[in-house]
Scaffold this motif. Structure first.
Motif, PDB file in Angstrom:
ATOM      1  N   ASN A   1       0.887  -1.165   0.000  1.00 37.56           N
ATOM      2  CA  ASN A   1       0.000   0.000   0.000  1.00 37.56           C
ATOM      3  C   ASN A   1       0.923   1.213   0.000  1.00 37.56           C
ATOM      4  OD1 ASN A   1      -1.936   1.938   0.359  1.00 37.56           O
ATOM      5  ND2 ASN A   1      -2.762   1.118   2.267  1.00 37.56           N
TER       6      ASN A   1
ATOM      7  N   THR B   1      -1.044   5.792   2.140  1.00 40.86           N
ATOM      8  CA  THR B   1      -2.243   5.747   2.978  1.00 40.86           C
ATOM      9  C   THR B   1      -2.205   6.878   3.991  1.00 40.86           C
ATOM     10  OG1 THR B   1      -3.561   4.446   4.527  1.00 40.86           O
ATOM     11  CG2 THR B   1      -1.184   4.104   4.584  1.00 40.86           C
TER      12      THR B   1
ATOM     13  N   GLU C   1       2.865  -0.965   4.179  1.00 42.04           N
ATOM     14  CA  GLU C   1       2.124   0.263   3.914  1.00 42.04           C
ATOM     15  C   GLU C   1       2.990   1.477   4.246  1.00 42.04           C
ATOM     16  OE1 GLU C   1      -1.424   0.090   6.253  1.00 42.04           O
ATOM     17  OE2 GLU C   1      -0.384   0.447   8.152  1.00 42.04           O
TER      18      GLU C   1
ATOM     19  N   SER D   1       0.354   5.072  -9.277  1.00 48.95           N
ATOM     20  CA  SER D   1      -0.375   4.360  -8.227  1.00 48.95           C
ATOM     21  C   SER D   1      -1.869   4.609  -8.395  1.00 48.95           C
ATOM     22  CB  SER D   1       0.090   4.842  -6.846  1.00 48.95           C
ATOM     23  OG  SER D   1      -0.595   4.145  -5.834  1.00 48.95           O
TER      24      SER D   1
ATOM     25  N   SER E   1      -5.949   4.100  -7.223  1.00 45.03           N
ATOM     26  CA  SER E   1      -6.786   3.902  -6.034  1.00 45.03           C
ATOM     27  C   SER E   1      -8.252   4.102  -6.390  1.00 45.03           C
ATOM     28  CB  SER E   1      -6.349   4.856  -4.901  1.00 45.03           C
ATOM     29  OG  SER E   1      -6.358   6.202  -5.349  1.00 45.03           O
TER      30      SER E   1
ATOM     31  N   GLU F   1      -2.892   1.682  -3.910  1.00 46.28           N
ATOM     32  CA  GLU F   1      -2.947   2.398  -2.630  1.00 46.28           C
ATOM     33  C   GLU F   1      -4.387   2.511  -2.142  1.00 46.28           C
ATOM     34  OE1 GLU F   1      -3.196   6.981  -3.244  1.00 46.28           O
ATOM     35  OE2 GLU F   1      -1.680   6.252  -4.659  1.00 46.28           O
ATOM     36  N   THR F   2      -4.521   2.867  -0.868  1.00 40.00           N
ATOM     37  CA  THR F   2      -5.847   3.136  -0.305  1.00 40.00           C
ATOM     38  C   THR F   2      -6.110   4.635  -0.170  1.00 40.00           C
ATOM     39  OG1 THR F   2      -4.972   2.937   1.949  1.00 40.00           O
ATOM     40  CG2 THR F   2      -5.972   0.965   0.967  1.00 40.00           C
TER      41      THR F   2
ATOM     42  N   SER G   1      -9.736  -1.547   2.397  1.00 41.46           N
ATOM     43  CA  SER G   1      -8.505  -2.275   2.707  1.00 41.46           C
ATOM     44  C   SER G   1      -7.673  -2.386   1.441  1.00 41.46           C
ATOM     45  CB  SER G   1      -8.833  -3.676   3.236  1.00 41.46           C
ATOM     46  OG  SER G   1      -9.336  -4.486   2.184  1.00 41.46           O
ATOM     47  N   ILE G   2      -6.380  -2.516   1.608  1.00 38.38           N
ATOM     48  CA  ILE G   2      -5.523  -2.665   0.427  1.00 38.38           C
ATOM     49  C   ILE G   2      -5.821  -3.987  -0.274  1.00 38.38           C
ATOM     50  CG2 ILE G   2      -3.591  -3.715   1.667  1.00 38.38           C
ATOM     51  CD1 ILE G   2      -3.456  -1.220  -1.331  1.00 38.38           C
TER      52      ILE G   2
ATOM     53  N   TYR H   1      -6.498  -4.563  -4.336  1.00 35.67           N
ATOM     54  CA  TYR H   1      -5.875  -5.583  -5.187  1.00 35.67           C
ATOM     55  C   TYR H   1      -6.940  -6.440  -5.861  1.00 35.67           C
ATOM     56  CZ  TYR H   1      -0.914  -5.004  -4.019  1.00 35.67           C
ATOM     57  OH  TYR H   1       0.376  -4.535  -3.915  1.00 35.67           O
TER      58      TYR H   1
END
Length: 223
Positions: A6, A9, A22, A155, A157, A182-183, A189-190, A194
């Motif tokens: 992650n 965050t 993370e 990245s 999200s 990423e979150t 949740s990561i 995914y």
């Protein structure tokens, strides 16, 4: 062992899952202390630039923390054209972040809104050598293609959940050795990120996990 990454965050809760790496984003304006036991990135967010541009103590704080082993990146910093009244100051402060990134060999995590031509221009101007990661990337494929010649990573999200068509396009065009997930500031949740990326890309979670962990190790080393 390949771990879930992650890369960005804002969550204050530390994961207790040993299979997850993370990186906590710390904006100095928030006054949040840096937990020595947690991987993090540190910077001043472009939304807050007017409060810190002439503050030498901030620059000193950033430099003093950039040398810490658990501060693995500088960010999130960047450019946001929606805050047009401070755009010039944002560019000046971004240059200071780049100086620190290069001096201490810490990659940068960037917040970029409607400012990609400027990001490319600054990358060329500074001849920066450290990798840059654009967090929450959701721009179009044409912008992606313009950024690919540089050592820049992407990245994903919210775009995975809010714009399926764009997300599918990006997942098909971002090279596997340039991808992160990423979150950001969501409550997801990561693992769910995914799962969503795997669904939209047609890849398995294991393949995504291997590719993204490999990208993390390439940039940051074994942590």
């Amino acid at each position: 062992m390949n771990k879930f990454v992650n890369i960005h965050t804002h969550s204050s809760q530390i994961t207790d899952n040993d299979e997850i790496i993370e990186v906590k984003s710390i904006n100095i304006e928030d006054g949040i202390g840096i937990d020595a036991l947690r991987l993090c990135s540190v910077a001043i967010h472009p939304w807050s630039v007017k409060n810190y541009f002439d503050n030498n103590s901030y620059i000193a704080f950033l430099e003093n923390n950039a040398i810490k082993d658990n501060v693995i990146a500088i960010g999130e910093t960047g450019l946001d054209r929606l805050y047009h009244e401070t755009f010039s100051l944002q560019k000046d402060l971004l240059l200071k972040h780049i100086e620190i990134s290069e001096k201490y060999c810490k990659p940068m995590i960037l917040h970029v809104v409607r400012s990609f031509p400027e990001i490319i221009s600054i990358r060329k101007q500074t001849k920066a050598k450290m990798p840059w990661i654009i967090h929450a990337f959701q721009s179009n494929v044409q912008t992606l293609e313009q950024l690919l010649p540089y050592d820049i990573y992407f990245s994903l999200s919210n775009v995975l959940f809010n714009n399926e068509k764009r997300a599918v396009e990006l997942l098909s065009r971002i090279p596997k050795d340039r991808l992160f997930l990423e979150t950001d500031d969501s409550n997801k949740s990561i693992l769910s990120v995914y799962e969503r990326a795997a669904l939209l890309s047609g890849m398995t979670i294991d393949v995504l996990r291997e590719d993204i962990f490999s990208n993390f190790v390439k940039i940051f080393g074994q942590i």
